[in-house]
Design a protein around this motif. Sequence first.
Motif, PDB file in Angstrom:
ATOM      1  N   ARG A  13       0.821  -1.222   0.000  1.00 40.72           N
ATOM      2  CA  ARG A  13       0.000   0.000   0.000  1.00 40.72           C
ATOM      3  C   ARG A  13       0.849   1.263   0.000  1.00 40.72           C
ATOM      4  O   ARG A  13       0.387   2.317  -0.450  1.00 40.72           O
ATOM      5  CB  ARG A  13      -0.893   0.018   1.241  1.00 40.72           C
ATOM      6  N   ILE A  51      -6.426  -7.579  -1.473  1.00 40.89           N
ATOM      7  CA  ILE A  51      -7.335  -6.560  -0.944  1.00 40.89           C
ATOM      8  C   ILE A  51      -8.681  -6.703  -1.645  1.00 40.89           C
ATOM      9  O   ILE A  51      -8.744  -6.872  -2.865  1.00 40.89           O
ATOM     10  CB  ILE A  51      -6.797  -5.133  -1.152  1.00 40.89           C
ATOM     11  N   SER A 105     -12.947  -5.191  -1.673  1.00 40.68           N
ATOM     12  CA  SER A 105     -13.959  -4.266  -1.164  1.00 40.68           C
ATOM     13  C   SER A 105     -15.038  -5.091  -0.473  1.00 40.68           C
ATOM     14  O   SER A 105     -15.261  -6.257  -0.818  1.00 40.68           O
ATOM     15  CB  SER A 105     -14.575  -3.441  -2.301  1.00 40.68           C
ATOM     16  N   ASP A 139     -11.583  -3.533   2.491  1.00 43.07           N
ATOM     17  CA  ASP A 139     -11.782  -2.088   2.600  1.00 43.07           C
ATOM     18  C   ASP A 139     -13.241  -1.755   2.326  1.00 43.07           C
ATOM     19  O   ASP A 139     -13.893  -2.390   1.493  1.00 43.07           O
ATOM     20  CB  ASP A 139     -10.879  -1.348   1.610  1.00 43.07           C
ATOM     21  N   ASP A 140     -13.737  -0.712   2.984  1.00 41.30           N
ATOM     22  CA  ASP A 140     -15.168  -0.399   2.924  1.00 41.30           C
ATOM     23  C   ASP A 140     -15.592   0.369   1.686  1.00 41.30           C
ATOM     24  O   ASP A 140     -16.724   0.238   1.226  1.00 41.30           O
ATOM     25  CB  ASP A 140     -15.589   0.408   4.167  1.00 41.30           C
ATOM     26  N   GLU A 141     -14.675   1.172   1.122  1.00 38.93           N
ATOM     27  CA  GLU A 141     -15.082   2.072   0.046  1.00 38.93           C
ATOM     28  C   GLU A 141     -14.636   1.588  -1.329  1.00 38.93           C
ATOM     29  O   GLU A 141     -13.658   0.855  -1.466  1.00 38.93           O
ATOM     30  CB  GLU A 141     -14.503   3.479   0.289  1.00 38.93           C
ATOM     31  N   PRO A 173      -9.018   2.456   0.850  1.00 37.99           N
ATOM     32  CA  PRO A 173      -7.764   3.015   0.345  1.00 37.99           C
ATOM     33  C   PRO A 173      -7.035   2.134  -0.659  1.00 37.99           C
ATOM     34  O   PRO A 173      -6.218   2.636  -1.434  1.00 37.99           O
ATOM     35  CB  PRO A 173      -6.932   3.206   1.610  1.00 37.99           C
TER      36      PRO A 173
END
Length: 217
Positions: free
Chosen positions: A21, A166, A168, A191-193, A202
């Motif tokens: 990241r 990763i 979502s 990740d939430d978004e 992110p």
Amino acid sequence: MKVINFSESNSLYNNFLAQLRDLKVQQDRMRFRRNLERLGEINAYELSKVLDYKSEDIYSPLGVAPSNLVAEHPVIATILRAGLPLHQGFLNYFDSADNCFISAYRKHTTADEFEVEVEYMSSPSLEGKTVVLTDPMLASGMSMVLAYKALLRKGKPKHVHVSCVIASAEGVEYVKRNLPENTTIWVGAIDDEMTAQSYIVPGLGDAGDLAFGSKED
């Protein structure tokens, strides 16, 4: 459907994911690829614990050692191109595995809208096999579901392990709705978004570009 999230426990997986990241570390393309490969190796080791095993006698120069060995290596399937380093990590551990490669890409209709198309697949028979389907990023989940449907042309697997670095939250739910119950999702972080262009936030950016260089659409 079982979801195994590596970020929910402490391990070196989290260190390598943090480096993926990190904007500064991402400047080193070879290190980015190697970290993806490392995560594939860790995932392969953890996944090996849930496979079928058989007892076999191994003859050393001084005697016989009863050993519990993996009965059959899984078929490792990868969505090109970003999945190649992650695939290599799995192959480092399942070194006699058969391999499958799937070409899937985003075909844009507008700046914010696209369809995912599967263009090519090279695969052995998958009938009754355990399949590991790898792709570093699980964004909308569309590519993963289409890849799974493409796999069915080669037979019905007995179990599918989806491996992502990763994901979502939306993508995980989409896969859970559209893949069968005999599927396990292995993910480094959820990740939430997600943006309108289906980039995870992110996230880490475009894994394919970071590993292999930018491309023209």
